[in-house]
Design a protein around this motif. Structure first.
Motif, PDB file in Angstrom:
ATOM      1  N   ASP A  97      18.545  18.227   6.779  1.00  0.00           N
ATOM      2  CA  ASP A  97      17.917  16.963   7.166  1.00  0.00           C
ATOM      3  C   ASP A  97      16.927  16.472   6.104  1.00  0.00           C
ATOM      4  O   ASP A  97      15.980  15.754   6.408  1.00  0.00           O
ATOM      5  CB  ASP A  97      17.203  17.110   8.510  1.00  0.00           C
ATOM      6  CG  ASP A  97      16.139  18.208   8.475  1.00  0.00           C
ATOM      7  OD1 ASP A  97      16.121  18.991   7.501  1.00  0.00           O
ATOM      8  OD2 ASP A  97      15.322  18.275   9.412  1.00  0.00           O
ATOM      9  N   ASP A  99      14.941  14.445   3.543  1.00  0.00           N
ATOM     10  CA  ASP A  99      14.767  13.005   3.356  1.00  0.00           C
ATOM     11  C   ASP A  99      14.174  12.670   1.990  1.00  0.00           C
ATOM     12  O   ASP A  99      13.772  11.540   1.742  1.00  0.00           O
ATOM     13  CB  ASP A  99      13.883  12.418   4.461  1.00  0.00           C
ATOM     14  CG  ASP A  99      12.543  13.129   4.573  1.00  0.00           C
ATOM     15  OD1 ASP A  99      12.295  14.060   3.784  1.00  0.00           O
ATOM     16  OD2 ASP A  99      11.743  12.747   5.452  1.00  0.00           O
ATOM     17  N   THR A 100      14.102  13.679   1.112  1.00  0.00           N
ATOM     18  CA  THR A 100      13.663  13.452  -0.269  1.00  0.00           C
ATOM     19  C   THR A 100      14.604  14.186  -1.213  1.00  0.00           C
ATOM     20  O   THR A 100      15.410  15.016  -0.798  1.00  0.00           O
ATOM     21  CB  THR A 100      12.237  13.978  -0.503  1.00  0.00           C
ATOM     22  OG1 THR A 100      12.242  15.415  -0.411  1.00  0.00           O
ATOM     23  CG2 THR A 100      11.245  13.387   0.497  1.00  0.00           C
ATOM     24  N   HIS A 141      11.029   8.782  -1.689  1.00  0.00           N
ATOM     25  CA  HIS A 141      12.227   9.576  -1.981  1.00  0.00           C
ATOM     26  C   HIS A 141      11.912  10.817  -2.805  1.00  0.00           C
ATOM     27  O   HIS A 141      12.801  11.626  -3.067  1.00  0.00           O
ATOM     28  CB  HIS A 141      13.251   8.722  -2.722  1.00  0.00           C
ATOM     29  CG  HIS A 141      13.680   7.495  -1.961  1.00  0.00           C
ATOM     30  ND1 HIS A 141      14.508   7.552  -0.870  1.00  0.00           N
ATOM     31  CD2 HIS A 141      13.344   6.189  -2.120  1.00  0.00           C
ATOM     32  CE1 HIS A 141      14.702   6.328  -0.388  1.00  0.00           C
ATOM     33  NE2 HIS A 141      13.997   5.489  -1.130  1.00  0.00           N
TER      34      HIS A 141
END
Length: 242
Positions: A97, A99-100, A141
């Motif tokens: 999961d 997210d960066t 990011h």
């Protein structure tokens, strides 16, 4: 001669610096063990040491070779960028999961920023400005965001200051680690994680000053491969446990 209140890094291969890198790697592996499927949330605390110690290693390397030819530092950047790409797939496979991006792009941009402050040439300053711009625009990011990119510079500033100035990178590290979420959670693990972030630069700098007599295995170019490899090994461990 260095002041007794500063924390120098020698011009030759430094056992303390190699020890710092090994400890940073160990801390990172401990942090990622939380994702293998066991109840190991407490490892979040020692895991907070990894990123600031990698940033401190960058600062230490820049400090040691500040008057040396720049070719070695371009190779340093090149290896970081190469393994940023190589590591992204193993990173995504293990941190499902995520997210960066993985941490290496943050370190590569941080290297450019710190070097731009140190060298002050037109090209170095230009690259530092580009790196800061990229970090600001794509902060969401990047692992640890814009503040994570600025942490190697904060570490480098400490090399020319008394040791107690390590509170500066300590505060930057806290801010880069979603301090508001940790503080609001109020759990012992979260609060201890904040403390670890705050003291990590000081602890690393003390190690660099006092552990010169150590002689751990030298971390050379092969060590870059340990980053993507450890994701694959932990992924295998997770499948075995499951």
């Amino acid at each position: 001669m260095h002041s007794a209140h500063t924390l120098p890094v020698g011009p030759i291969r430094d056992g303390a610096l190699d020890l710092l890198k090994w400890l940073a790697l160990f801390s990172m592996v401990l942090d990622h063990l939380r994702y293998v499927g066991l109840s190991l949330d407490g490892l979040y605390v020692p895991g907070r040491l990894a990123f600031p110690w990698f940033c401190l290693a960058i600062a230490a390397n820049l400090h040691r070779v500040r008057n040396a030819p720049v070719t070695g530092q371009w190779r340093y950047l090149g290896w970081l960028l190469l393994f940023s790409v190589i590591s992204e797939v193993p990173y995504r496979l293990f941190i499902e999961d995520a997210d960066t991006l993985n941490v290496l792009p943050t370190l590569a941009l941080g290297l450019l920023v710190a070097r731009g402050w140190q060298q002050k040439t037109f090209i170095d300053r230009g690259l530092a400005l580009i790196a800061v711009t990229i970090a600001a625009v794509f902060s969401a990011h990047l692992m640890f965001g814009l503040l994570g990119v600025l942490l190697p510079l904060a570490m480098l500033l400490v090399f020319r200051r008394p040791w107690y100035f390590s509170v500066l990178p300590g505060l930057v590290c806290v801010a880069a680690n979603q301090w508001q979420i940790l503080l609001n959670s109020g759990t012992p693990v979260a609060l201890l994680g904040l403390v670890a972030c705050l003291i990590a630069p000081w602890a690393g700098l003390v190690l660099l000053r006092h552990a010169h007599s150590t002689s751990p295995p030298a971390m050379r170019r092969w060590a870059y491969a340990l980053y993507p490899t450890h994701f694959l090994l932990l992924l295998l461990l997770r499948h075995i446990i499951a």
